[in-house]
Design a protein around this motif. Structure first.
Motif, mmCIF file in Angstrom:
data_model
loop_
_atom_site.group_PDB
_atom_site.id
_atom_site.type_symbol
_atom_site.label_atom_id
_atom_site.label_comp_id
_atom_site.label_asym_id
_atom_site.label_seq_id
_atom_site.Cartn_x
_atom_site.Cartn_y
_atom_site.Cartn_z
ATOM 1 N N CYS A 158 -10.833 0.026 3.208
ATOM 2 C CA CYS A 158 -9.390 -0.053 2.991
ATOM 3 C C CYS A 158 -8.862 1.323 2.625
ATOM 4 N N HIS A 200 -3.394 -8.467 1.266
ATOM 5 C CA HIS A 200 -2.657 -7.441 0.502
ATOM 6 C C HIS A 200 -1.313 -7.984 -0.005
ATOM 7 N N GLN A 207 0.821 -1.218 0.000
ATOM 8 C CA GLN A 207 0.000 0.000 0.000
ATOM 9 C C GLN A 207 0.851 1.263 0.000
ATOM 10 N N HIS A 223 -7.288 -9.280 6.218
ATOM 11 C CA HIS A 223 -7.289 -8.206 5.216
ATOM 12 C C HIS A 223 -5.858 -7.826 4.821
ATOM 13 N N GLU A 224 -4.992 -7.650 5.822
ATOM 14 C CA GLU A 224 -3.622 -7.201 5.528
ATOM 15 C C GLU A 224 -2.794 -8.317 4.880
HETATM 16 ZN ZN ZN Z 1 -6.441 -2.634 2.818
#
Ligand code: ZN
Length: 154
Positions: free
Chosen positions: A88, A134, A51, A130-131
């Motif tokens: 997010c 990624h 990210q 969730h992470e």
């Molecule tokens: Zn996210």
């Protein structure tokens, strides 16, 4: 410490697979500090290295109980399922209902490379899943079963 730019939906870097961290040096520690600052500045509960444009398996999480740093995290157990709204930092303005395990156990390394395990339930379990997604180039919108108006997030 410095704020880093948060990459947004459509940026190719969010779709790449991240590399395992093998060197636990000053450069990694700077990345972790910057990610913690960037997450906190954006009022996020988690942030993964892609990210901020870095393809390494590094995740930071803070669900309100203090920061957690996970290097090379892997889910080793999961149990149950809860469907809840999720958002997010890389997909601004979108909220979707995503099924996630109720509880997960994750093994990871700390910033010095020392292995540890962490168990999370509810919000922490959701943030961990969730992470970690990624790091494989997976975004919550891929798993959402329904999209909501941003205001209905609660
Ligand atoms: Zn996210």
């Amino acid at each position: 410490m410095a704020l880093r730019n948060i990459r947004e939906y459509g940026d190719e870097v969010l779709r790449k697979n991240c590399r395992k961290v093998k060197v636990f040096n000053e450069r990694l520690h700077t990345l972790i500090s910057d990610m913690l600052e960037t997450m906190s500045n954006a009022n996020g509960v988690g942030l993964a290295a892609p990210q901020v444009g870095i393809l390494k398996r590094v995740v930071v999480i803070d669900v309100g109980e203090g920061p957690i740093v996970l290097i090379n995290p892997e889910i080793i157990e999961s149990e149950g399922e809860i469907i809840k709204p999720e958002a997010c930092l890389s997909v601004p303005g979108i909220v979707g209902e995503v099924p996630r395990p109720r509880r997960v156990k994750v093994k990871a390394q700390d910033k010095w490379g020392k292995p540890f395990e962490i168990e999370g339930e509810e919000l922490l379990a959701r943030a961990l899943c969730h992470e970690i997604d990624h790091l494989e180039g997976v975004l919550f919108v891929d798993k959402a079963i329904k999209f909501l108006e941003p205001d209905s997030e609660g």
